[in-house]
Design a protein around this motif. Sequence first.
Motif, PDB file in Angstrom:
ATOM      1  N   LEU A  57      35.107 110.877  66.132  1.00 10.55           N
ATOM      2  CA  LEU A  57      34.105 111.173  65.109  1.00 10.55           C
ATOM      3  C   LEU A  57      34.305 110.272  63.890  1.00 10.55           C
ATOM      4  N   PHE A  58      35.542 110.096  63.475  1.00  9.69           N
ATOM      5  CA  PHE A  58      35.830 109.213  62.334  1.00  9.69           C
ATOM      6  C   PHE A  58      35.348 107.794  62.628  1.00  9.69           C
ATOM      7  N   ASP A  59      35.652 107.294  63.832  1.00 13.54           N
ATOM      8  CA  ASP A  59      35.237 105.938  64.204  1.00 13.54           C
ATOM      9  C   ASP A  59      33.716 105.812  64.258  1.00 13.54           C
ATOM     10  N   ALA A  60      33.054 106.835  64.798  1.00 11.69           N
ATOM     11  CA  ALA A  60      31.586 106.805  64.883  1.00 11.69           C
ATOM     12  C   ALA A  60      30.963 106.838  63.498  1.00 11.69           C
ATOM     13  N   ALA A  61      31.551 107.614  62.595  1.00 16.95           N
ATOM     14  CA  ALA A  61      31.033 107.697  61.231  1.00 16.95           C
ATOM     15  C   ALA A  61      31.171 106.364  60.509  1.00 16.95           C
ATOM     16  N   ARG A  62      32.280 105.683  60.728  1.00 14.26           N
ATOM     17  CA  ARG A  62      32.453 104.366  60.102  1.00 14.26           C
ATOM     18  C   ARG A  62      31.466 103.355  60.656  1.00 14.26           C
ATOM     19  N   ARG A  63      31.256 103.389  61.987  1.00 12.16           N
ATOM     20  CA  ARG A  63      30.313 102.445  62.590  1.00 12.16           C
ATOM     21  C   ARG A  63      28.895 102.664  62.063  1.00 12.16           C
ATOM     22  N   GLN A  64      28.529 103.906  61.915  1.00 10.25           N
ATOM     23  CA  GLN A  64      27.154 104.222  61.508  1.00 10.25           C
ATOM     24  C   GLN A  64      27.018 104.467  60.015  1.00 10.25           C
ATOM     25  N   LYS A  65      28.128 104.212  59.280  1.00 14.01           N
ATOM     26  CA  LYS A  65      28.133 104.345  57.821  1.00 14.01           C
ATOM     27  C   LYS A  65      27.689 105.744  57.376  1.00 14.01           C
ATOM     28  N   ILE A  66      28.236 106.752  58.051  1.00 21.10           N
ATOM     29  CA  ILE A  66      27.992 108.149  57.698  1.00 21.10           C
ATOM     30  C   ILE A  66      29.044 108.584  56.684  1.00 21.10           C
ATOM     31  N   ASP A  67      28.610 109.232  55.607  1.00 16.84           N
ATOM     32  CA  ASP A  67      29.519 109.711  54.577  1.00 16.84           C
ATOM     33  C   ASP A  67      30.343 110.873  55.130  1.00 16.84           C
ATOM     34  N   LEU A  68      31.664 110.714  55.153  1.00 15.13           N
ATOM     35  CA  LEU A  68      32.537 111.770  55.666  1.00 15.13           C
ATOM     36  C   LEU A  68      32.481 113.028  54.811  1.00 15.13           C
ATOM     37  N   GLU A  69      32.003 112.900  53.579  1.00 15.34           N
ATOM     38  CA  GLU A  69      31.901 114.062  52.697  1.00 15.34           C
ATOM     39  C   GLU A  69      30.544 114.758  52.790  1.00 15.34           C
ATOM     40  N   ASP A  70      29.687 114.288  53.687  1.00 16.86           N
ATOM     41  CA  ASP A  70      28.410 114.966  53.926  1.00 16.86           C
ATOM     42  C   ASP A  70      28.587 115.820  55.186  1.00 16.86           C
ATOM     43  N   ALA A  75      28.657 111.357  72.444  1.00 18.89           N
ATOM     44  CA  ALA A  75      29.275 111.816  73.692  1.00 18.89           C
ATOM     45  C   ALA A  75      30.798 111.796  73.612  1.00 18.89           C
ATOM     46  N   SER A  76      31.371 110.801  72.950  1.00 18.37           N
ATOM     47  CA  SER A  76      32.830 110.683  72.900  1.00 18.37           C
ATOM     48  C   SER A  76      33.468 111.725  71.990  1.00 18.37           C
ATOM     49  N   VAL A  77      32.657 112.425  71.194  1.00 17.10           N
ATOM     50  CA  VAL A  77      33.149 113.542  70.388  1.00 17.10           C
ATOM     51  C   VAL A  77      32.993 114.842  71.168  1.00 17.10           C
ATOM     52  N   CYS A  78      31.832 115.002  71.795  1.00 19.05           N
ATOM     53  CA  CYS A  78      31.585 116.205  72.599  1.00 19.05           C
ATOM     54  C   CYS A  78      32.500 116.266  73.817  1.00 19.05           C
ATOM     55  N   GLN A  79      32.782 115.105  74.398  1.00 14.41           N
ATOM     56  CA  GLN A  79      33.605 115.036  75.598  1.00 14.41           C
ATOM     57  C   GLN A  79      34.743 114.052  75.358  1.00 14.41           C
ATOM     58  N   THR A  80      35.967 114.534  75.371  1.00 11.37           N
ATOM     59  CA  THR A  80      37.107 113.636  75.157  1.00 11.37           C
ATOM     60  C   THR A  80      37.920 113.503  76.449  1.00 11.37           C
ATOM     61  N   ILE A  81      38.568 114.585  76.845  1.00 12.96           N
ATOM     62  CA  ILE A  81      39.296 114.630  78.114  1.00 12.96           C
ATOM     63  C   ILE A  81      39.052 116.008  78.736  1.00 12.96           C
ATOM     64  N   PRO A  82      39.247 116.146  80.040  1.00 14.67           N
ATOM     65  CA  PRO A  82      38.972 117.446  80.662  1.00 14.67           C
ATOM     66  C   PRO A  82      39.904 118.548  80.151  1.00 14.67           C
ATOM     67  N   ALA A 112      25.620 115.692  57.829  1.00 15.39           N
ATOM     68  CA  ALA A 112      25.489 114.399  58.508  1.00 15.39           C
ATOM     69  C   ALA A 112      26.633 114.206  59.496  1.00 15.39           C
ATOM     70  N   LEU A 113      27.838 114.621  59.103  1.00 15.70           N
ATOM     71  CA  LEU A 113      28.999 114.477  59.975  1.00 15.70           C
ATOM     72  C   LEU A 113      28.872 115.381  61.204  1.00 15.70           C
ATOM     73  N   SER A 114      28.442 116.624  60.998  1.00 20.40           N
ATOM     74  CA  SER A 114      28.310 117.570  62.111  1.00 20.40           C
ATOM     75  C   SER A 114      27.181 117.156  63.045  1.00 20.40           C
ATOM     76  N   ASP A 115      26.095 116.664  62.486  1.00 21.24           N
ATOM     77  CA  ASP A 115      24.989 116.188  63.324  1.00 21.24           C
ATOM     78  C   ASP A 115      25.425 114.989  64.162  1.00 21.24           C
ATOM     79  N   LEU A 116      26.187 114.098  63.533  1.00 20.69           N
ATOM     80  CA  LEU A 116      26.696 112.944  64.264  1.00 20.69           C
ATOM     81  C   LEU A 116      27.578 113.397  65.430  1.00 20.69           C
ATOM     82  N   ALA A 117      28.429 114.372  65.182  1.00 23.34           N
ATOM     83  CA  ALA A 117      29.301 114.885  66.241  1.00 23.34           C
ATOM     84  C   ALA A 117      28.486 115.421  67.407  1.00 23.34           C
TER      85      ALA A 117
END
Length: 527
Positions: free
Chosen positions: A210-223, A235-242, A226-231
């Motif tokens: 999620l942190f990496d995706a927020a940086r790529r898409q320039k999402i404010d971590l303090e919003d 897919a890599s946030v919703c699904q990490t490992i089994p 916006a952060l929860s919607d991005l999550a």
Amino acid sequence: MKNLVVLYGAELSLHAFEKSFGSQNAFQRVLDWAALFGEKIVLFVNDSSPVFSQISATVSQNPKVDFITHEVWSKSLFISEISSVLKKYGAANAIVSYADTPFLNKKLTEELLDMHTKYSAEYSFADGFPYGLVPEVIEAGTAAILSELSKDTLKSEGEKPLDREAIFSVMKGDINSFEIETLISDVDYRLLRFNFESSTKINALSCKNLFDAARRQKIDLEDPYALSDLASKTASVCQTIPAFYNIQISSKYAHKCSYSLSSIGMNPCPKEFMPLSDIKKILARIRDFSENAVISLSAFGEPLLHPDFLEAALEVINQNDENHKISLLIETDGLLVTEEISQKISAQASSKNAEVNWIVFIDAVEKSMYANIHGCGDSDFEKALASVPLLEKSFPHHVYPQFMRMKTNEAQLEAFYRFWKEKSSPSQGELIIQKYNSFCGILPDLKSADLSPVNRLPCWHLRRDMTILSDGTVPLCFQHPETPLGNLLSGDIGKAWSSIMEMLARHINKNYTAECEACDESYTFNF
């Protein structure tokens, strides 16, 4: 002093110290957040913990930080120490969080504190946000009262091991005695079950991605929105490992049960039994890949028919150590359960501090209905029933008689529930009412009620589950065993999992295959 911050760090994992957030780790991010709100930061720790030296090194130059240390933390001890430090520092409120939540939000914390003060609340928390964005706030007098209650009238709850809902779980025993305020999210994210904390590999990866995706898409971590919607859209946030592995160690059944693929002569894999050597190889790969997981030995077959079932079950339990938590799930018709099997698995689970759950297919309250569903003689109903108290002796409150709810037996649902829900029942009140699964229309439509949500969410099974057939094949999912993605005996587990993620990304974008469109299992959730 108006407020102090209490951080629980006695059970921090190594993941909390991985530099997954630029130059910082999760623990450092929590300390930065804490410094904004408390004149004093009190860390509850265990000085014999493997990560205590890293905690000490991180805060050694921080004059705001003090330690409270205990070897074992119960809910009661946790609340009592909160009360003690509030008195010690003369603080009005404690702002409480675990010390491994890297996305604690400044704005939401301020809103929570303002609400807590404005309405003279005794306890304030947030609801509807993903876990890890907002702390709790408890007033000093309330902490003192709750501390006493947790040792007296609420002692049974207070003595339980500490968890992330410790304060509220004790408080709800006398909920009407407290003034509670709730900061409610404008969007309800609870159905997504996000846990933005770093105690396990699966959650730590979710936070990092999620942190990496927020940086790529320039999402404010303090919003937070916006952060929860991005999550929710990543897919890599919703699904990490089994988190759940369903392994077919046996393709044989004692019955041709009407809700099994065997009832129509279909078997996803012709190999009767997975050899014990292959089971061990696959378990080792799962252990290395997921660290923590629930492993079922019951996919598409009766596991106790396997000639080495006991050894396979013990091998799952043996994967546990201080860095790996592997739970065992056994779904069975119960016909082959014995005292020896039960006792040996229980003894090994106790030695390894491993959790074992049993699901026994009962499905009826009368033997004639059972015989109709399972295609067997009347006597097997008594054998299945007898397995529940036998297992319960060794696995109290971890044995679940199951009722597969369908048109065939709907008339017996209430009687089944009333009998097994009683604390005096053989399962001590534990049971499961299971939704009927037609395997995307392969089996007859026997569903007695439509339980699907109004708005479809990305499939939970694509997010969390991996099915493994008896020859090592990994299919797309339990509903599509005929769609192979790889083989764990000859291929890479990560590659097979990445293929499942590709399908999840399609689900997030509401782009379903015809088979997925017809599936009625996407909203169901395994252990």
